[in-house]
Design an enzyme around this catalytic site. Structure first.
Site, PDB file in Angstrom:
ATOM      1  N   GLU A  55       7.322  46.009   8.287  1.00  0.00           N
ATOM      2  CA  GLU A  55       6.275  45.553   7.362  1.00  0.00           C
ATOM      3  C   GLU A  55       6.846  45.183   6.000  1.00  0.00           C
ATOM      4  OE1 GLU A  55       3.360  44.609   8.024  1.00  0.00           O
ATOM      5  OE2 GLU A  55       3.430  45.270  10.102  1.00  0.00           O
ATOM      6  N   GLY A  99      16.112  37.522   1.500  1.00  0.00           N
ATOM      7  CA  GLY A  99      15.570  37.203   0.179  1.00  0.00           C
ATOM      8  C   GLY A  99      14.780  38.358  -0.425  1.00  0.00           C
ATOM      9  N   TYR A 138      -1.999  46.554   1.619  1.00  0.00           N
ATOM     10  CA  TYR A 138      -1.826  45.835   2.884  1.00  0.00           C
ATOM     11  C   TYR A 138      -0.798  46.537   3.791  1.00  0.00           C
ATOM     12  CZ  TYR A 138      -0.075  42.534   6.226  1.00  0.00           C
ATOM     13  OH  TYR A 138       0.344  41.977   7.401  1.00  0.00           O
ATOM     14  N   ASP A 156      -4.216  39.848   4.394  1.00  0.00           N
ATOM     15  CA  ASP A 156      -3.149  39.026   3.818  1.00  0.00           C
ATOM     16  C   ASP A 156      -3.648  37.580   3.826  1.00  0.00           C
ATOM     17  OD1 ASP A 156      -3.064  38.264   6.448  1.00  0.00           O
ATOM     18  OD2 ASP A 156      -0.893  38.474   6.680  1.00  0.00           O
ATOM     19  N   GLU A 195      -3.388  43.327  14.380  1.00  0.00           N
ATOM     20  CA  GLU A 195      -2.277  42.434  14.761  1.00  0.00           C
ATOM     21  C   GLU A 195      -2.817  41.115  15.306  1.00  0.00           C
ATOM     22  OE1 GLU A 195       1.870  43.774  16.035  1.00  0.00           O
ATOM     23  OE2 GLU A 195       0.490  44.946  17.261  1.00  0.00           O
ATOM     24  N   CYS A 221     -17.584  30.786  14.844  1.00  0.00           N
ATOM     25  CA  CYS A 221     -16.985  30.249  13.622  1.00  0.00           C
ATOM     26  C   CYS A 221     -17.867  29.175  12.990  1.00  0.00           C
ATOM     27  CB  CYS A 221     -15.599  29.666  13.934  1.00  0.00           C
ATOM     28  SG  CYS A 221     -14.780  29.038  12.467  1.00  0.00           S
TER      29      CYS A 221
HETATM   30 FE1  SF4 Z   1     -10.018  28.970  12.594  1.00  0.00          FE
HETATM   31 FE2  SF4 Z   1     -10.991  27.015  14.132  1.00  0.00          FE
HETATM   32 FE3  SF4 Z   1     -10.844  29.526  15.042  1.00  0.00          FE
HETATM   33 FE4  SF4 Z   1     -12.614  28.884  13.172  1.00  0.00          FE
HETATM   34  S1  SF4 Z   1     -12.530  28.119  15.292  1.00  0.00           S
HETATM   35  S2  SF4 Z   1     -11.305  30.697  13.194  1.00  0.00           S
HETATM   36  S3  SF4 Z   1     -11.462  27.387  11.977  1.00  0.00           S
HETATM   37  S4  SF4 Z   1      -9.119  28.173  14.502  1.00  0.00           S
END
Ligand code: SF4
Length: 376
Positions: A55, A99, A138, A156, A195, A221
């Protein structure tokens, strides 16, 4: 208290709709993750120690690069005790190429604290983990949930982007952490869920071209439905990078030894070794480099230059060669040059000046013999 005879039987309690919604998303993600997760070494062998190392490495370095360096780091420091015992130079050397070297020093300090104050065991809770140097909200949440199965959220850039798109609106940080916590509370396995959410952001719901057709949470979504997933979560325009000029002078003695100096505690490449380097906002001419160096040297000439980019800076390295002999400092032979921790930029400086240094960490053991090779 006596029950009323006319009371109606209560239906079996069902979780509220919001909770069912979150559980459905978490389940879909977990199923997708089981089939699509990338094979990383830190996923094959889990412990508090390996989780901590992974992590911290992943904080500011791409997973593919961490995957290359992680096994070698664990081979050098197989336990938290081994890491706590190691010198700063040894840990920085093993960190080469990752880095942000401050993380290596913090990780070593965290190992010292685990051995000294936690009986050699990595803390299991977020509160305990956050007492370690270099471990923030986080990182603590990631270790607590993924290694120990605690119900802790993580946020994140990847998680923020996915949640922003799912809800089709950019909310503040507190809302994002709360929403991540609601999801992790509804998940069957908090570590797998966290994850999976990060993996989705890294591989499917990517910043520029999300692959909504392959997404396991597409049906929930809102961003995808409205066709605006990319527009509503693009990161803010990047700040302009600072331009710097670093004049690195490779000073060589008659016996071939090279003069090195160690950087300070603060700033970039902290405590790493380098050729004497003059840093300024503008490019210097040869005479100015000689005056700024303020030490006796002969045959100073420029061998070339290259650009090096960091997150916040664009650095032009001007590489010089010179011969010197009476200077005090750390004159290094080939073996030491290979052993001391140096940034990739400084290894390029040596290469450009005609010195190729083979780092023992980069080659198989049977080849670890050679040292400085003058290439021109
Ligand atoms: Fe992302 Fe598209 Fe999944 Fe929505 S449907 S969470 S915009 S990949």
């Amino acid at each position: 208290m006596t029950a009323r005879r006319d009371a109606k039987p209560q239906p079996t309690a069902r979780p509220p709709a919001a909770q069912r919604h979150h559980r459905a998303i978490a389940d879909a993600l977990a199923r997708w993750f089981a089939r699509n997760q990338r094979d990383f070494p830190w996923r094959r062998r889990r412990s508090g120690y390996t989780g901590l190392v992974a992590e911290i490495m992943l904080q500011q370095t791409q997973a593919s690069r961490v995957a290359e360096r992680f096994p070698r780091f664990l081979a050098s420091f197989p336990s938290v005790k081994a890491l706590a015992r190691a010198s700063e130079d040894q840990v920085l050397k093993a960190w080469e190429g990752l880095g942000y070297y401050r993380r290596a020093l913090m990780l070593r300090a965290a190992a010292g604290m685990i051995v000294g104050q936690f009986g050699g065991r990595v803390p299991r809770t977020c509160a305990g983990l956050r007492r370690l140097p270099g471990v923030g909200r986080y990182t603590a949440g990631a270790i607590a949930s993924i290694v120990y199965g605690e119900r802790e959220a993580i946020v994140d850039g990847n998680v923020r982007r996915v949640l922003t798109r799912l809800h089709e609106i950019r909310r503040d940080d507190a809302w994002t952490w709360n929403e991540a916590q609601r999801l992790v509370d509804a998940a069957r396995d908090p570590g797998t869920f966290n994850e999976a959410l990060m993996e989705l952001g890294a591989t499917v719901c990517t910043p520029r071209q999300p692959r909504c057709g392959d997404c396991p949470v597409k049906r929930w979504c809102r961003g995808c439905v409205s066709g605006l997933p990319a527009a509503n979560s693009m990161p803010a325009r990047q700040a302009r990078k600072r331009i710097e000029h670093h004049h690195a002078v490779v000073m060589r003695r008659a016996d071939g030894a090279i003069l090195l100096e160690q950087r300070d505690e603060g700033g970039m490449w902290r405590k790493m070794w380098q050729t004497p380097t003059i840093e300024c906002a503008k490019a210097l001419r040869v005479g100015e480099v000689k005056r700024a160096a303020g030490v006796p040297m002969a045959n100073l000439h420029c061998c070339g230059e290259f650009r090096h980019e960091t997150t916040h800076r664009r650095i032009v390295f001007h590489v010089y060669r010179a011969s010197a002999s009476r200077l005090h400092g750390r004159w290094c032979d080939a073996g030491e040059l290979a052993r001391l921790p140096m940034s990739n930029a400084q290894r390029k400086v040596l290469a450009l000046s005609g010195i190729a240094v083979d780092s023992p960490a980069r080659r198989p053991a049977r080849q670890r013999r050679g040292n400085i090779r003058v290439t021109r």
